[in-house]
Write an enzyme that holds these catalytic residues in place. Structure first.
Site, PDB file in Angstrom:
ATOM      1  N   ASN A 157       0.793  -1.233   0.000  1.00  0.00           N
ATOM      2  CA  ASN A 157       0.000   0.000   0.000  1.00  0.00           C
ATOM      3  C   ASN A 157       0.822   1.279   0.000  1.00  0.00           C
ATOM      4  OD1 ASN A 157       0.534  -0.833   2.773  1.00  0.00           O
ATOM      5  ND2 ASN A 157      -0.723   0.927   3.332  1.00  0.00           N
ATOM      6  N   GLU A 256       3.439  -4.502  12.183  1.00  0.00           N
ATOM      7  CA  GLU A 256       2.496  -3.400  11.926  1.00  0.00           C
ATOM      8  C   GLU A 256       1.395  -3.997  11.056  1.00  0.00           C
ATOM      9  OE1 GLU A 256       4.368   0.165  10.469  1.00  0.00           O
ATOM     10  OE2 GLU A 256       5.769   0.229  12.135  1.00  0.00           O
ATOM     11  N   CYS A 290      -3.253   1.835   6.286  1.00  0.00           N
ATOM     12  CA  CYS A 290      -3.680   1.107   7.492  1.00  0.00           C
ATOM     13  C   CYS A 290      -4.318   2.032   8.512  1.00  0.00           C
ATOM     14  CB  CYS A 290      -2.481   0.422   8.111  1.00  0.00           C
ATOM     15  SG  CYS A 290      -1.247   1.621   8.612  1.00  0.00           S
ATOM     16  N   GLU A 469       7.707   1.052  16.606  1.00  0.00           N
ATOM     17  CA  GLU A 469       8.891   1.519  15.895  1.00  0.00           C
ATOM     18  C   GLU A 469       8.775   3.023  15.736  1.00  0.00           C
ATOM     19  OE1 GLU A 469      10.626  -0.710  12.706  1.00  0.00           O
ATOM     20  OE2 GLU A 469       9.521  -2.533  13.270  1.00  0.00           O
TER      21      GLU A 469
HETATM   22  N1  LIG Z   1      -0.008  -1.222  10.728  1.00  0.00           N
HETATM   23  C1  LIG Z   1       0.642  -0.708   9.702  1.00  0.00           C
HETATM   24  O1  LIG Z   1       1.511   0.176   9.839  1.00  0.00           O
HETATM   25  C2  LIG Z   1       0.322  -1.179   8.308  1.00  0.00           C
HETATM   26  C3  LIG Z   1       0.904  -0.491   7.260  1.00  0.00           C
HETATM   27  C4  LIG Z   1       0.585  -0.892   5.951  1.00  0.00           C
HETATM   28  C5  LIG Z   1      -0.269  -1.965   5.704  1.00  0.00           C
HETATM   29  N2  LIG Z   1      -0.804  -2.622   6.747  1.00  0.00           N
HETATM   30  C6  LIG Z   1      -1.735  -3.729   6.506  1.00  0.00           C
HETATM   31  O2  LIG Z   1      -1.277  -4.521   5.386  1.00  0.00           O
HETATM   32  C7  LIG Z   1      -2.404  -5.064   4.706  1.00  0.00           C
HETATM   33  C8  LIG Z   1      -2.282  -4.790   3.219  1.00  0.00           C
HETATM   34  O3  LIG Z   1      -1.022  -5.234   2.763  1.00  0.00           O
HETATM   35  P1  LIG Z   1      -0.859  -6.654   2.015  1.00  0.00           P
HETATM   36  O4  LIG Z   1      -2.137  -7.026   1.331  1.00  0.00           O
HETATM   37  O5  LIG Z   1       0.411  -6.604   1.225  1.00  0.00           O
HETATM   38  O6  LIG Z   1      -0.665  -7.645   3.258  1.00  0.00           O
HETATM   39  P2  LIG Z   1      -0.282  -9.197   3.167  1.00  0.00           P
HETATM   40  O7  LIG Z   1      -0.228  -9.679   4.540  1.00  0.00           O
HETATM   41  O8  LIG Z   1      -1.103  -9.910   2.166  1.00  0.00           O
HETATM   42  O9  LIG Z   1       1.233  -9.189   2.546  1.00  0.00           O
HETATM   43  C9  LIG Z   1       2.228  -8.401   3.125  1.00  0.00           C
HETATM   44  C10 LIG Z   1       3.582  -8.976   2.737  1.00  0.00           C
HETATM   45  O10 LIG Z   1       3.718 -10.249   3.344  1.00  0.00           O
HETATM   46  C11 LIG Z   1       4.063 -11.226   2.387  1.00  0.00           C
HETATM   47  N3  LIG Z   1       3.489 -12.492   2.866  1.00  0.00           N
HETATM   48  C12 LIG Z   1       2.223 -12.929   2.721  1.00  0.00           C
HETATM   49  N4  LIG Z   1       2.055 -14.132   3.332  1.00  0.00           N
HETATM   50  C13 LIG Z   1       3.270 -14.452   3.890  1.00  0.00           C
HETATM   51  C14 LIG Z   1       3.767 -15.567   4.632  1.00  0.00           C
HETATM   52  N5  LIG Z   1       2.972 -16.591   4.954  1.00  0.00           N
HETATM   53  N6  LIG Z   1       5.068 -15.557   5.035  1.00  0.00           N
HETATM   54  C15 LIG Z   1       5.867 -14.519   4.714  1.00  0.00           C
HETATM   55  N7  LIG Z   1       5.473 -13.444   3.998  1.00  0.00           N
HETATM   56  C16 LIG Z   1       4.177 -13.410   3.598  1.00  0.00           C
HETATM   57  C17 LIG Z   1       3.496 -10.702   1.099  1.00  0.00           C
HETATM   58  O11 LIG Z   1       4.133 -11.274  -0.015  1.00  0.00           O
HETATM   59  C18 LIG Z   1       3.772  -9.212   1.239  1.00  0.00           C
HETATM   60  O12 LIG Z   1       5.110  -8.935   0.883  1.00  0.00           O
HETATM   61  C19 LIG Z   1      -3.620  -4.394   5.314  1.00  0.00           C
HETATM   62  O13 LIG Z   1      -4.216  -5.258   6.265  1.00  0.00           O
HETATM   63  C20 LIG Z   1      -3.057  -3.181   6.050  1.00  0.00           C
HETATM   64  O14 LIG Z   1      -3.833  -2.782   7.149  1.00  0.00           O
HETATM   65  C21 LIG Z   1      -0.540  -2.251   8.062  1.00  0.00           C
HETATM   66  N1  LIG Z   2       4.401   3.181   9.388  1.00  0.00           N
HETATM   67  C1  LIG Z   2       3.893   4.345   8.895  1.00  0.00           C
HETATM   68  C2  LIG Z   2       2.711   4.424   8.203  1.00  0.00           C
HETATM   69  C3  LIG Z   2       1.850   3.318   8.012  1.00  0.00           C
HETATM   70  C4  LIG Z   2       0.819   3.393   7.131  1.00  0.00           C
HETATM   71  C5  LIG Z   2      -0.063   2.322   6.896  1.00  0.00           C
HETATM   72  O1  LIG Z   2      -0.566   2.059   5.791  1.00  0.00           O
HETATM   73  C6  LIG Z   2       4.669   5.592   9.087  1.00  0.00           C
HETATM   74  O2  LIG Z   2       4.144   6.680   8.766  1.00  0.00           O
HETATM   75  O3  LIG Z   2       5.814   5.466   9.568  1.00  0.00           O
END
Ligand SMILES: NC(=O)c1ccc[n+]([C@@H]2O[C@H](COP(=O)([O-])OP(=O)(O)OC[C@H]3O[C@@H](n4cnc5c(N)ncnc54)[C@H](O)[C@@H]3O)[C@@H](O)[C@H]2O)c1
Ligand SMILES: N/C(=C\C=C\C=O)C(=O)O
Length: 488
Positions: A157, A256, A290, A469
């Site tokens: 994202n 995260e 997120c 972090e």
């Molecule tokens: N809290 C935060 O700061 C934050 C920030 C950005 C995105 N997100 C969350 O991420 C999600 C969207 O991102 P996404 O669709 O790429 O997430 P995802 O979990 O599908 O994939 C994230 C990464 O993990 C890898 N991955 C998937 N399964 C794995 C496994 N079993 N072992 C190792 N690696 C694996 C994927 O290839 C990708 O690189 C949303 O839920 C969003 O809320 C959270």
């Molecule tokens: N981790 C951070 C943002 C996360 C965004 C989620 O999609 C940041 O701003 O450092």
């Protein structure tokens, strides 16, 4: 139409590595082929981890904090020199507005390296003095050392922002890193490898493997016995899977994860600022952040007026090509993700939602109809236990509901399996101080959203993550600390 398709390679021990198995990188704007990506198999992931481990015994392991800080600034300089290439790569992979890629995504990539270069240069360690029973004055102090080899797995994202948010502190603390970016957004990670190479990063200090999660590079990396710590950003259920794998060998994790964040709008707010703020917090990056507000609670006296204003503002959002003048919203990341979001649009109707605006797919009448666009959408009328009010959708959509008292809205905001971020809109300072600490989340913004001081702790509670972090919290996660007690 994209220029001629490119081949994106892995980067291991200071060399770019192609593989026989590749996967396609498709534009979410018009469905055209951007390029092919070399998928790393288990052997190549093993080579990357071994390169990281060897680097710890080589020149990289001898770098002082000041030398690492200097190198991180050099990497930031390299990104700045190729800034437009990074913007173009991020936009090609994601379909986001060019303006956002310039001012948020790539700008934060530079800021992340510069922030942790400064922090590691200034970071002192603890030292305590005590008088022992034998009358001796004893000093106890701590020293920071790297974990060793850190696996960094990042999502699609905010690809560059989130990848560098982890790479910068991990390398600042002297770790070797093996990064695995999302299969949906491989381009800026590959450019980062080029910048690392140009900056003369010691071989093995930074390694890149492309691939997917299960039964692919992601899983091979997290399962590798020589990975000393794992930092992951992605879906909560993926985090749970990785946590089970990290338990083997008791590796440290920083997660995260997902969110179902709330915006809380009080009647005394700056009305126009709150409308603009909730539009930002619900629809930035097509809702694929997120921290986005998928739940909006508005104090009853201004509810109808606020719904009407938010509807108007959402319908004024310009959806289109990334480089269009004044574009506010681009496509979603992929057709697969759009199908997921559209399934929630259907579910909302089944759950009885009133669709205030949106709920469908825009009709451009051109190649963008082959892209992954959806309309910004606002619902109301759902009960708090509706799936669309409880589950993360991760698209340009929010549900808006009225509330009557502070106690009620605090209870409703906290009634969630997630706990990442809340945005509060009020002019009442007493209220802001009293209620913000009552939200069970990692972060609360008051009269703003996604305004970031990179020295502060960032992370979530419950399904939204493990650990913090940011600032010294990153230095603590990416270091092993030894306490030394000196008796004269
Ligand atoms: N809290 C935060 O700061 C934050 C920030 C950005 C995105 N997100 C969350 O991420 C999600 C969207 O991102 P996404 O669709 O790429 O997430 P995802 O979990 O599908 O994939 C994230 C990464 O993990 C890898 N991955 C998937 N399964 C794995 C496994 N079993 N072992 C190792 N690696 C694996 C994927 O290839 C990708 O690189 C949303 O839920 C969003 O809320 C959270
Ligand atoms: N981790 C951070 C943002 C996360 C965004 C989620 O999609 C940041 O701003 O450092």
């Amino acid at each position: 139409m994209n220029p001629s398709p490119v081949l994106l390679r892995n980067y291991i021990a200071g060399e770019f590595v192609t593989t026989k198995t590749t996967f396609a990188n498709i534009s979410p704007v018009d469905g055209t082929l951007i390029g092919h990506v070399c998928e790393a198999d288990a052997d190549l992931v093993d080579r990357a981890v071994r390169a990281g481990k060897a680097a710890q015994q080589g020149p990289w392991g001898q770098y002082s904090a000041a030398q690492r800080a200097q190198l991180l600034h050099k990497i930031a300089d390299g990104i700045e020199r190729r800034f437009d290439e990074f913007v173009a790569a991020e936009v090609a992979d994601t379909g986001r507005p060019v303006h956002q890629a310039r001012t948020l995504d790539i700008a934060r990539g530079v800021a992340n390296f510069r922030t942790f270069a400064e922090l590691i240069n200034q970071a002192g360690n603890e030292c305590f003095e005590m008088r022992a029973a034998d009358g001796s004055d004893v000093f106890s102090f701590s020293v920071r050392k790297p974990h060793g080899v850190v696996a960094i797995i990042s999502p699609w994202n905010l690809p560059m922002l989130l990848l560098t948010w982890k790479v910068a502190p991990a390398m600042a603390c002297g770790n070797s890193v093996v990064i695995k970016p999302s299969e949906d957004t491989p381009s800026t990670a590959t450019l980062l490898a080029e910048v690392m190479h140009e900056a003369g990063v010691p071989e093995g200090a930074f390694n890149l493997v492309h691939g997917f999660g299960p039964n692919s590079a992601g899983e091979y990396l997290t399962k590798h016995p020589d990975i000393d710590a794992i930092t992951f950003t992605g879906e909560s259920r993926t985090g749970a899977t990785i946590m089970k794998v990290a338990a083997e060998g008791v590796r440290d994790v920083s997660f995260e994860l997902g969110g179902k964040n709330a915006a809380v709008v009080f009647a005394d707010c700056d009305f126009d600022a709150a409308v603009a703020g909730v539009i930002r917090s619900s629809f930035t990056n097509s809702g694929q952040v997120c921290l986005c507000s998928e739940r909006v609670y508005v104090e009853r006296p201004i509810f109808d007026r606020f719904v009407a204003a938010l509807k108007q503002a959402a319908e004024n959002l310009k959806i289109g090509y990334p480089d269009e003048d004044g574009v506010n919203m681009g496509s979603l990341i992929s057709h697969k993700h759009r199908d997921k979001v559209m399934a929630y649009f259907d579910l909302a109707r089944d759950e009885g939602a009133e669709v205030v605006t949106g709920g469908g797919i825009p009709n451009f009448g051109d190649e963008r109809d082959r892209g992954a666009y959806v309309q910004p959408t606002i619902w109301t009328g759902l009960p708090d236990d509706a799936r669309c009010v409880r589950e993360e959708i991760f698209g340009p959509v929010c549900h808006i509901a009225p509330f009557d008292t502070e106690e009620e809205v605090i209870r409703r905001v906290n009634d969630s399996a997630y706990g990442l971020a809340t945005a509060v809109w009020t002019r009442d300072l007493r209220r802001a101080h009293s209620i913000t600490r009552k939200f069970h989340v990692g972060m609360v913004w008051v009269n703003t959203w996604f305004l970031r001081d990179l020295r502060t702790p960032f992370g979530g509670v419950r399904l939204s993550g493990i650990g913090r972090e940011g600032g010294r919290h990153s230095l603590d996660f990416y270091s092993e600390i030894t306490t030394i007690c000196m008796h004269p």
